[in-house]
Design a protein around this motif. Sequence first.
Motif, PDB file in Angstrom:
ATOM      1  N   ILE A   1       1.979  32.138 -21.047  1.00 54.94           N
ATOM      2  CA  ILE A   1       2.893  33.142 -21.588  1.00 54.94           C
ATOM      3  C   ILE A   1       3.062  32.860 -23.076  1.00 54.94           C
ATOM      4  O   ILE A   1       3.498  31.774 -23.458  1.00 54.94           O
ATOM      5  CB  ILE A   1       4.262  33.093 -20.876  1.00 54.94           C
ATOM      6  N   TYR A   2       2.722  33.829 -23.905  1.00 57.79           N
ATOM      7  CA  TYR A   2       2.875  33.715 -25.360  1.00 57.79           C
ATOM      8  C   TYR A   2       4.038  34.595 -25.792  1.00 57.79           C
ATOM      9  O   TYR A   2       4.180  35.731 -25.326  1.00 57.79           O
ATOM     10  CB  TYR A   2       1.602  34.177 -26.071  1.00 57.79           C
ATOM     11  N   PHE A   3       4.850  34.081 -26.722  1.00 58.84           N
ATOM     12  CA  PHE A   3       6.048  34.804 -27.131  1.00 58.84           C
ATOM     13  C   PHE A   3       6.535  34.301 -28.482  1.00 58.84           C
ATOM     14  O   PHE A   3       6.102  33.251 -28.961  1.00 58.84           O
ATOM     15  CB  PHE A   3       7.151  34.663 -26.073  1.00 58.84           C
ATOM     16  N   ALA A   4       7.444  35.056 -29.088  1.00 55.04           N
ATOM     17  CA  ALA A   4       8.138  34.610 -30.295  1.00 55.04           C
ATOM     18  C   ALA A   4       9.263  33.686 -29.850  1.00 55.04           C
ATOM     19  O   ALA A   4       9.869  33.893 -28.791  1.00 55.04           O
ATOM     20  CB  ALA A   4       8.690  35.802 -31.069  1.00 55.04           C
ATOM     21  N   GLN A   5       9.547  32.691 -30.637  1.00 57.37           N
ATOM     22  CA  GLN A   5      10.494  31.651 -30.229  1.00 57.37           C
ATOM     23  C   GLN A   5      11.841  32.201 -29.782  1.00 57.37           C
ATOM     24  O   GLN A   5      12.425  31.706 -28.823  1.00 57.37           O
ATOM     25  CB  GLN A   5      10.678  30.650 -31.358  1.00 57.37           C
ATOM     26  N   TYR A   6      12.312  33.253 -30.414  1.00 60.25           N
ATOM     27  CA  TYR A   6      13.613  33.797 -30.016  1.00 60.25           C
ATOM     28  C   TYR A   6      13.564  34.485 -28.649  1.00 60.25           C
ATOM     29  O   TYR A   6      14.600  34.807 -28.071  1.00 60.25           O
ATOM     30  CB  TYR A   6      14.177  34.746 -31.087  1.00 60.25           C
ATOM     31  N   GLN A   7      12.361  34.677 -28.087  1.00 61.37           N
ATOM     32  CA  GLN A   7      12.204  35.273 -26.756  1.00 61.37           C
ATOM     33  C   GLN A   7      12.119  34.216 -25.662  1.00 61.37           C
ATOM     34  O   GLN A   7      11.773  34.520 -24.520  1.00 61.37           O
ATOM     35  CB  GLN A   7      10.924  36.114 -26.708  1.00 61.37           C
ATOM     36  N   GLU A   8      12.460  32.980 -25.985  1.00 56.80           N
ATOM     37  CA  GLU A   8      12.295  31.888 -25.028  1.00 56.80           C
ATOM     38  C   GLU A   8      13.018  32.138 -23.708  1.00 56.80           C
ATOM     39  O   GLU A   8      12.459  31.890 -22.638  1.00 56.80           O
ATOM     40  CB  GLU A   8      12.768  30.569 -25.641  1.00 56.80           C
ATOM     41  N   ALA A   9      14.228  32.631 -23.752  1.00 57.79           N
ATOM     42  CA  ALA A   9      14.979  32.882 -22.515  1.00 57.79           C
ATOM     43  C   ALA A   9      14.257  33.908 -21.641  1.00 57.79           C
ATOM     44  O   ALA A   9      14.150  33.740 -20.421  1.00 57.79           O
ATOM     45  CB  ALA A   9      16.393  33.351 -22.835  1.00 57.79           C
ATOM     46  N   LEU A  10      13.719  34.940 -22.262  1.00 56.74           N
ATOM     47  CA  LEU A  10      12.963  35.953 -21.546  1.00 56.74           C
ATOM     48  C   LEU A  10      11.698  35.350 -20.936  1.00 56.74           C
ATOM     49  O   LEU A  10      11.385  35.583 -19.768  1.00 56.74           O
ATOM     50  CB  LEU A  10      12.597  37.099 -22.484  1.00 56.74           C
ATOM     51  N   ALA A  11      10.980  34.557 -21.712  1.00 59.57           N
ATOM     52  CA  ALA A  11       9.742  33.923 -21.224  1.00 59.57           C
ATOM     53  C   ALA A  11      10.035  32.993 -20.050  1.00 59.57           C
ATOM     54  O   ALA A  11       9.292  32.984 -19.058  1.00 59.57           O
ATOM     55  CB  ALA A  11       9.063  33.163 -22.355  1.00 59.57           C
ATOM     56  N   LEU A  12      11.102  32.230 -20.142  1.00 61.11           N
ATOM     57  CA  LEU A  12      11.462  31.328 -19.047  1.00 61.11           C
ATOM     58  C   LEU A  12      11.868  32.106 -17.797  1.00 61.11           C
ATOM     59  O   LEU A  12      11.529  31.719 -16.683  1.00 61.11           O
ATOM     60  CB  LEU A  12      12.576  30.373 -19.473  1.00 61.11           C
ATOM     61  N   ARG A  13      12.557  33.207 -17.986  1.00 62.36           N
ATOM     62  CA  ARG A  13      12.931  34.060 -16.851  1.00 62.36           C
ATOM     63  C   ARG A  13      11.672  34.552 -16.141  1.00 62.36           C
ATOM     64  O   ARG A  13      11.578  34.497 -14.903  1.00 62.36           O
ATOM     65  CB  ARG A  13      13.772  35.241 -17.333  1.00 62.36           C
ATOM     66  N   ILE A  14      10.712  35.025 -16.906  1.00 60.31           N
ATOM     67  CA  ILE A  14       9.455  35.505 -16.335  1.00 60.31           C
ATOM     68  C   ILE A  14       8.722  34.363 -15.637  1.00 60.31           C
ATOM     69  O   ILE A  14       8.252  34.503 -14.508  1.00 60.31           O
ATOM     70  CB  ILE A  14       8.584  36.160 -17.426  1.00 60.31           C
ATOM     71  N   TYR A  15       8.631  33.220 -16.294  1.00 61.76           N
ATOM     72  CA  TYR A  15       7.929  32.068 -15.736  1.00 61.76           C
ATOM     73  C   TYR A  15       8.536  31.638 -14.396  1.00 61.76           C
ATOM     74  O   TYR A  15       7.816  31.485 -13.397  1.00 61.76           O
ATOM     75  CB  TYR A  15       7.968  30.907 -16.723  1.00 61.76           C
ATOM     76  N   PHE A  16       9.854  31.468 -14.344  1.00 59.45           N
ATOM     77  CA  PHE A  16      10.487  30.997 -13.110  1.00 59.45           C
ATOM     78  C   PHE A  16      10.415  32.047 -12.005  1.00 59.45           C
ATOM     79  O   PHE A  16      10.237  31.709 -10.835  1.00 59.45           O
ATOM     80  CB  PHE A  16      11.925  30.545 -13.363  1.00 59.45           C
ATOM     81  N   ARG A  17      10.515  33.317 -12.370  1.00 59.80           N
ATOM     82  CA  ARG A  17      10.403  34.364 -11.350  1.00 59.80           C
ATOM     83  C   ARG A  17       8.977  34.414 -10.801  1.00 59.80           C
ATOM     84  O   ARG A  17       8.776  34.591  -9.601  1.00 59.80           O
ATOM     85  CB  ARG A  17      10.813  35.718 -11.935  1.00 59.80           C
ATOM     86  N   LEU A  18       7.974  34.232 -11.655  1.00 65.12           N
ATOM     87  CA  LEU A  18       6.600  34.175 -11.169  1.00 65.12           C
ATOM     88  C   LEU A  18       6.410  32.992 -10.232  1.00 65.12           C
ATOM     89  O   LEU A  18       5.722  33.099  -9.218  1.00 65.12           O
ATOM     90  CB  LEU A  18       5.605  34.085 -12.329  1.00 65.12           C
TER      91      LEU A  18
END
Length: 143
Positions: free
Chosen positions: A29-46
């Motif tokens: 998952i690639y993202f801008a640093q300020y999107q970390e919470a969103l990326a983690l949400r996606i990661y854990f849900r996956l």
Amino acid sequence: MRQSASQLTQSRYYSPAFNAAIFDGPVRIYFAQYQEALALRIYFRLQDRLQGWIKGAEPLSRRRLPNIFIMLYPTEEIFTNCFGSEVVGQHLVNAKLGEDHVVGVGGPLQEEVFDQLYDRVESIAQAWPKMGIAGPSLVLAEA
């Protein structure tokens, strides 16, 4: 790491806005640093949806699996620039990059886009055995 990660950074799908990433086996998952919470949400849900399938992959199998690059574009403009004008009005697009899959996510995201993203990743992973790609058994959780 296979060459596909460097191939991605040289492709039209990559943006300099991506300054953070989560790597877990074939899912990146690639993202801008300020999107970390969103990326983690996606990661854990996956992880929940795939019930540890990615973590359970044997190390050798992990290297043989195609990657799924989930790109969380921070703005609609960057999303459109990377995928082209045909994606205007869309929030989720996928493409092939060699053997790998790129799933582009343009925001702002609504709940149904999250569900579509999870379904898309599951369908990519489910297709691997049909393509003759050796990987772990995929056990899907109820949504």
